[in-house]
Write a protein that holds these residues in place. Structure first.
Motif, PDB file in Angstrom:
ATOM      1  N   ASN A   1       0.722  -1.109   0.030  1.00 31.05           N
ATOM      2  CA  ASN A   1       0.036   0.094   0.026  1.00 31.05           C
ATOM      3  C   ASN A   1       0.898   1.519   0.082  1.00 31.05           C
ATOM      4  OD1 ASN A   1      -2.952  -0.804   0.105  1.00 31.05           O
ATOM      5  ND2 ASN A   1      -1.932  -2.088   1.752  1.00 31.05           N
ATOM      6  N   LEU A   2       2.114   1.031  -0.471  1.00 32.22           N
ATOM      7  CA  LEU A   2       3.018   2.263  -0.563  1.00 32.22           C
ATOM      8  C   LEU A   2       3.233   2.827   0.769  1.00 32.22           C
ATOM      9  CD1 LEU A   2       2.078   3.945  -3.765  1.00 32.22           C
ATOM     10  CD2 LEU A   2       4.242   2.801  -3.440  1.00 32.22           C
ATOM     11  N   ILE A   3       3.134   2.239   1.993  1.00 33.94           N
ATOM     12  CA  ILE A   3       3.486   2.851   3.225  1.00 33.94           C
ATOM     13  C   ILE A   3       4.899   2.206   3.625  1.00 33.94           C
ATOM     14  CG2 ILE A   3       2.879   2.818   5.589  1.00 33.94           C
ATOM     15  CD1 ILE A   3      -0.071   2.062   4.547  1.00 33.94           C
TER      16      ILE A   3
ATOM     17  N   ASN B   1      -2.717  -5.914  -7.281  1.00 35.80           N
ATOM     18  CA  ASN B   1      -2.569  -5.218  -5.998  1.00 35.80           C
ATOM     19  C   ASN B   1      -2.561  -3.645  -6.330  1.00 35.80           C
ATOM     20  OD1 ASN B   1       0.065  -4.622  -5.813  1.00 35.80           O
ATOM     21  ND2 ASN B   1       0.472  -6.233  -4.460  1.00 35.80           N
ATOM     22  N   TYR B   2      -2.944  -2.805  -5.366  1.00 39.72           N
ATOM     23  CA  TYR B   2      -2.885  -1.449  -5.378  1.00 39.72           C
ATOM     24  C   TYR B   2      -1.435  -1.033  -6.036  1.00 39.72           C
ATOM     25  CZ  TYR B   2      -2.512   3.266  -3.565  1.00 39.72           C
ATOM     26  OH  TYR B   2      -2.479   4.727  -3.663  1.00 39.72           O
ATOM     27  N   LEU B   3      -0.400  -1.448  -5.519  1.00 41.19           N
ATOM     28  CA  LEU B   3       0.884  -1.054  -6.072  1.00 41.19           C
ATOM     29  C   LEU B   3       1.041  -1.551  -7.413  1.00 41.19           C
ATOM     30  CD1 LEU B   3       3.825  -0.015  -5.387  1.00 41.19           C
ATOM     31  CD2 LEU B   3       4.155  -1.969  -4.080  1.00 41.19           C
ATOM     32  N   GLN B   4       0.628  -2.609  -7.819  1.00 37.15           N
ATOM     33  CA  GLN B   4       0.874  -3.003  -9.074  1.00 37.15           C
ATOM     34  C   GLN B   4       0.239  -2.156 -10.034  1.00 37.15           C
ATOM     35  OE1 GLN B   4      -0.289  -6.909  -8.362  1.00 37.15           O
ATOM     36  NE2 GLN B   4       1.674  -7.882  -8.837  1.00 37.15           N
ATOM     37  N   TYR B   5      -0.859  -1.923  -9.724  1.00 38.11           N
ATOM     38  CA  TYR B   5      -1.736  -0.991 -10.604  1.00 38.11           C
ATOM     39  C   TYR B   5      -1.037   0.308 -10.692  1.00 38.11           C
ATOM     40  CZ  TYR B   5      -5.827   1.474 -12.471  1.00 38.11           C
ATOM     41  OH  TYR B   5      -6.608   2.185 -13.410  1.00 38.11           O
ATOM     42  N   ALA B   6      -0.674   0.901  -9.435  1.00 41.92           N
ATOM     43  CA  ALA B   6       0.111   2.328  -9.443  1.00 41.92           C
ATOM     44  C   ALA B   6       1.171   2.252 -10.516  1.00 41.92           C
ATOM     45  CB  ALA B   6       0.540   2.646  -8.044  1.00 41.92           C
ATOM     46  N   ILE B   7       1.845   1.124 -10.647  1.00 37.81           N
ATOM     47  CA  ILE B   7       2.983   1.056 -11.366  1.00 37.81           C
ATOM     48  C   ILE B   7       2.598   1.116 -12.877  1.00 37.81           C
ATOM     49  CG2 ILE B   7       5.029  -0.347 -12.189  1.00 37.81           C
ATOM     50  CD1 ILE B   7       5.166  -1.438  -9.317  1.00 37.81           C
TER      51      ILE B   7
ATOM     52  N   LYS C   1      -0.090   2.414 -14.105  1.00 35.04           N
ATOM     53  CA  LYS C   1      -0.500   3.763 -14.526  1.00 35.04           C
ATOM     54  C   LYS C   1       0.649   4.637 -14.679  1.00 35.04           C
ATOM     55  CE  LYS C   1      -3.349   4.711 -11.116  1.00 35.04           C
ATOM     56  NZ  LYS C   1      -4.103   5.220 -10.349  1.00 35.04           N
ATOM     57  N   LEU C   2       1.698   4.461 -13.931  1.00 35.95           N
ATOM     58  CA  LEU C   2       2.887   5.287 -14.175  1.00 35.95           C
ATOM     59  C   LEU C   2       3.650   4.817 -15.616  1.00 35.95           C
ATOM     60  CD1 LEU C   2       4.999   5.347 -10.796  1.00 35.95           C
ATOM     61  CD2 LEU C   2       3.555   7.221 -11.907  1.00 35.95           C
ATOM     62  N   LEU C   3       3.441   3.642 -15.763  1.00 40.66           N
ATOM     63  CA  LEU C   3       4.096   3.197 -16.985  1.00 40.66           C
ATOM     64  C   LEU C   3       3.293   3.699 -18.342  1.00 40.66           C
ATOM     65  CD1 LEU C   3       5.397  -0.416 -16.416  1.00 40.66           C
ATOM     66  CD2 LEU C   3       6.880   1.563 -17.050  1.00 40.66           C
ATOM     67  N   THR C   4       2.046   4.037 -18.166  1.00 36.12           N
ATOM     68  CA  THR C   4       1.292   4.119 -19.175  1.00 36.12           C
ATOM     69  C   THR C   4       0.751   5.632 -19.393  1.00 36.12           C
ATOM     70  OG1 THR C   4      -0.717   3.205 -17.818  1.00 36.12           O
ATOM     71  CG2 THR C   4       0.323   1.772 -19.514  1.00 36.12           C
ATOM     72  N   SER C   5       1.073   6.466 -18.617  1.00 36.15           N
ATOM     73  CA  SER C   5       0.685   7.707 -18.694  1.00 36.15           C
ATOM     74  C   SER C   5       1.471   8.695 -19.413  1.00 36.15           C
ATOM     75  CB  SER C   5       0.377   8.352 -17.148  1.00 36.15           C
ATOM     76  OG  SER C   5       1.639   8.089 -16.513  1.00 36.15           O
ATOM     77  N   TYR C   6       2.186   8.447 -20.378  1.00 38.67           N
ATOM     78  CA  TYR C   6       3.243   9.045 -21.261  1.00 38.67           C
ATOM     79  C   TYR C   6       2.353  10.234 -21.851  1.00 38.67           C
ATOM     80  CZ  TYR C   6       7.057  10.584 -24.319  1.00 38.67           C
ATOM     81  OH  TYR C   6       7.919  11.044 -24.989  1.00 38.67           O
ATOM     82  N   PRO C   7       2.736  11.573 -21.524  1.00 40.67           N
ATOM     83  CA  PRO C   7       1.981  12.475 -22.027  1.00 40.67           C
ATOM     84  C   PRO C   7       1.666  12.520 -23.750  1.00 40.67           C
ATOM     85  CG  PRO C   7       3.882  13.600 -21.175  1.00 40.67           C
ATOM     86  CD  PRO C   7       4.003  12.014 -20.880  1.00 40.67           C
ATOM     87  N   GLY C   8       0.462  12.671 -24.142  1.00 38.12           N
ATOM     88  CA  GLY C   8       0.105  12.518 -25.656  1.00 38.12           C
ATOM     89  C   GLY C   8       0.150  11.187 -26.196  1.00 38.12           C
ATOM     90  N   SER C   9       0.366  10.160 -25.371  1.00 39.03           N
ATOM     91  CA  SER C   9       0.140   8.726 -25.667  1.00 39.03           C
ATOM     92  C   SER C   9      -1.347   8.353 -25.823  1.00 39.03           C
ATOM     93  CB  SER C   9       0.977   7.890 -24.497  1.00 39.03           C
ATOM     94  OG  SER C   9       0.179   7.451 -23.806  1.00 39.03           O
TER      95      SER C   9
END
Ligand code: ATP
Ligand code: MG
Length: 746
Positions: A148-150, A230-236, A238-246
């Motif tokens: 949970n990123l704690i 899990n929450y953390l896997q999903y958070a990662i 999201k980070l991997l797929t949020s390239y601006p303009g992609s």
């Protein structure tokens, strides 16, 4: 283009809709994995570079199979797709970027035993009670915090967590966590959760030089079995797929009704969040099941309907009625083993099934033994997945310990394992002293020896020289030659050779098999792979991340598969036996008091029965050894959830079967019976659950008389805490909805 014609219309749309996010939430056997696989093939055909595609799967084996299918369509370049589990893919990336999260590139991956040993040490150093702070319990808290990123700092500041630990009489967990975290860093070691946590940190804290780089590399991200992230896997993700303009080219497939890892922090909330996070997502619904015949599909639908919280969907099939479900009833676990083995023989004779068409699925690994025995007696080839794997054997771990210390001198767990293995006269007092200095100085045990904090003379000096020699060898020799040198010069081979017992010979064979494996790894120089790292560190990382499914040695390819219900996810066989269908076993005794956990058990049962293509058999034993005791369990409530029409009529339903005392059944035809009685069954009349209230004296068929101490929960989910007068566990929590309790009138 032939593969596209092997898809139905909706599947084909999900495959060819390559712009923007796509989500397929659909039932078992509806072709989700097939869609994911062919989507990758299609992307490559449309010009995407294979190395730009990231496919996250549940096991490495699933990833390999996926790659094979892709290659069948697009040829050998399919090899270059990044496909694997979250952990193995992230480990590969972290190896390249380790310095940015303050780890050495050759960081060690601590396995469960390493983590437990480290927690044990810390508890001892802090002079805490090791029973109160048992390693498994502590690690569960740490793992859930990480997922949970704690971080340790956040943990200490989080009132809820600290309060919870205090209530559970483990107020020091925050401190253990902080030390554990620090010690892993110092040892240059990541545990399994760290592979996720550090990956997140890496992407979060290094926007330009790392995050955007990987966002550009992974133009296409695909996730199978999304319900178990899990929450953390999903958070990662999201980070991997949020390239601006992609275009957010992400495709997830999953089934909320098959989510079976919430105990590890997987959350089906992720599915709901996905729709919010990617508002322009195209959602595809698949409802046709291509795996199983109708009795199986209908039974599965009936079972899962008992769970309230789920996305409404029903699966159907065109494969015809097929065979009815077989119910196997045994009086003991031993008889269950025998009956299952003889049913397998019958299937093989009558319907010509092969071993590889058959699986036996159980809730806990401990159940495998009796099946193993009976299959062996019948000369049936089988393979057990899970359990003590090859890489957990002592002789194998010893060699690996040397290799670990060689590539990462800070790896204290490896250091402790091998400093006196094989015995070289370095006693525990010495090792404890070195460990103590290391903790006090905040350095590794290796550093204590090499920086003069403790005199490395005599035997210790020779040990240091030996490891130095191995380290030097890594710069000129390949992984296999280094491992060979280690096995010889450490004295491990010599020691194993001297043991002429059968076990000893077996251990030597294992050690040699390990070296063969390393050789294979070195020679399998596959230039087509996305990262072609053949270093010793890469090898150690690979094997640290093998899952249950990957650790089988396939010398006999045609075997009956034995595995837990969890491991069976995503797989299919013509005939499936789900065994141990008993209360306290499946559903597991730990789930009994919590409606949410019961739902999870039900999803697990749903996953289990939907693995079967043609034959499904369910078995239970009325008595068995469990937790070291002889116990009687009721048949599982899940059996009652399937309509009788789906069961073979030649075998009567259990309620009509002659149990130990058939005449009792004549008294109460069709009633569910319990088989141990402290109570005379003829006198027992359960009261309606609405009438039960706190403070009442009650009788339970199995546990005898007791008092309701407390009732909590609402409506259908009410749970009573009952203090029974006799028995080993005098206090039990029982769900009122299922409880059979008779009120004792004064
Ligand atoms: P699970 O939820 O259990 O993981 P799934 O939805 O991933 O299941 P698959 O494993 O992809 O389902 O497919 C189940 C079976 O049906 C496989 O044997 C697959 O090859 C087959 N199948 C899928 N789609 C079709 C189709 N359109 N035509 C024929 N067979 C199909
Ligand atoms: Mg699947």
């Amino acid at each position: 283009m032939t593969y596209l014609t092997s898809l139905n219309d909706v599947q084909r749309q999900a495959v060819t809709d390559t712009d923007g996010p796509v989500m397929v939430i659909a039932g078992p056997g509806s072709g989700k994995t097939r869609v994911l696989t062919y989507r990758i093939a299609y992307l490559i055909e449309q010009g995407a570079a294979p190395q730009q595609i990231l496919a996250l799967t549940f096991t490495n084996k699933a990833a390999r199979e996926m790659k094979e299918r892709i290659q069948a369509v697009v040829g050998s370049k399919g090899q270059r797709v990044w496909a694997g589990t979250f952990h193995s893919i992230f480990a590969r990336i972290l190896r390249v970027e380790a310095a940015k999260v303050d780890f050495p590139p050759a960081f060690t991956i601590y396995d469960r035993d390493d983590s437990k040993s480290l927690v044990g040490d810390i508890v001892k150093e802090m002079r805490l009670d090791p029973k109160q702070y048992n390693a498994n319990g502590v690690l569960a808290r740490i793992s859930s915090a990480k997922s949970n990123l704690i971080t340790p700092e956040l943990y200490a500041k989080n009132d809820d967590l600290v309060q919870y630990d205090r209530m559970n009489k483990r107020p020091q967990i925050y401190d253990i966590y902080a030390r554990y975290y620090q010690r892993c860093m110092q040892a240059g070691a990541m545990d399994f959760d760290d592979l996720l946590l550090q990956m997140f940190r890496l992407l979060q804290e290094n926007r330009e030089n790392v995050r955007e780089k990987y966002q550009r590399i992974f133009k296409y991200v695909l996730v199978d079995e999304f319900q178990d992230t899990n929450y953390l896997q999903y958070a990662i993700i999201k980070l991997l797929t949020s390239y601006p303009g992609s275009e957010h080219n992400i495709c997830i497939v999953g089934d909320d009704a098959q989510s079976i890892y919430s105990f590890r922090g997987a959350t089906i909330e992720n599915i709901l969040k996905f729709e919010q996070d990617f508002p322009n997502v195209s959602v595809y619904k698949l409802e046709q099941n291509y795996r199983s015949t109708e009795h199986i599909v209908k039974a599965a639908n009936m079972v899962i309907q008992n769970n309230n919280k789920q996305i409404q969907k029903e699966i159907w099939t065109e494969l015809g009625d097929g065979h009815k479900i077989k119910m196997i009833k045994a009086v003991s676990d031993v008889e269950e083993g025998r009956l299952v083995a003889s049913t397998i023989i019958e299937y093989k004779n009558r319907i010509h099934l092969e071993n590889k068409d058959i699986a036996i699925l159980y809730r806990t690994n401990a159940q495998s033994r009796v099946f193993e025995e009976h299959l062996r007696k019948q000369n049936l080839a089988y393979k057990i997945f899970g359990g003590l794997s090859f890489y957990q054997r002592k002789e194998v771990k010893d060699i690996l310990g040397y290799l670990r210390l060689t590539v990462n001198e800070r790896d204290d767990e490896a250091f402790k394992r091998i400093i006196n293995t094989p015995k070289r006269g370095i006693g525990k007092t010495t090792t404890d002293k070195i460990a103590e200095i290391a903790v006090a100085q905040g350095v590794s045990m290796w550093a204590v020896l090499t920086s003069g904090l403790y005199p490395a003379t005599g035997k210790l000096g020779s040990f240091v020289n030996m490891i130095e020699k191995f380290k030097a060898a890594t710069t000129t020799l390949n992984a296999y030659d280094v491992a060979m040198m280690v096995a010889m010069d450490s004295g491990i081979f010599e020691q194993l050779r001297q043991d002429h017992s059968i076990e000893g010979i077996g251990r030597l064979e294992n050690a040699s098999a390990l070296l063969d494996g390393i050789k294979e790894f070195v020679e399998n120089d596959n230039a087509d792979e996305a990262t072609n790292d053949r270093s010793l560190a890469a090898y150690l990382s690979d094997i640290a991340l093998l899952t249950d499914m990957d650790t089988s040695t396939e010398d006999e390819p045609n075997f009956i598969s034995l595995m837990t219900t969890h491991t069976a996810k995503g797989l299919e066989w013509k005939a499936v036996f789900v065994v141990g269908m008993e209360e306290n076993l499946f559903p597991s005794y730990m789930s009994m008091s919590s409606p949410d956990q019961l739902d999870e058990e039900r999803r697990l049962f749903y996953v289990s029965i939907t693995r079967a293509k043609m034959f499904l058999a369910l078995s239970y034993a009325t008595s068995r050894y469990q937790f070291g005791q002889f116990r009687y369990n009721d048949p599982s409530r899940f059996l009652d959830e399937i309509d009788e029409v789906h069961f073979e009529s030649t075998v009567e339903r259990r309620s009509k079967l002659p149990f130990k005392e058939p005449k009792l059944l004549a008294d109460r035809p069709g009633r569910k019976q319990t088989y141990v009685s402290r109570v005379n069954p003829a006198d027992f009349k359960p009261s309606p659950s609405e009438e039960l209230a706190e403070g009442m004296q009650v009788i339970h068929m199995q546990f005898g008389s007791g008092k309701i101490m407390n009732i909590d929960g609402a409506r259908d989910n009410k749970v009573a805490t009952i203090h029974f007068d006799q028995g080993d566990e005098s206090e039990r929590r029982i769900m009122l909805r299922f409880a059979k309790l008779q009120i004792v009138e004064d």
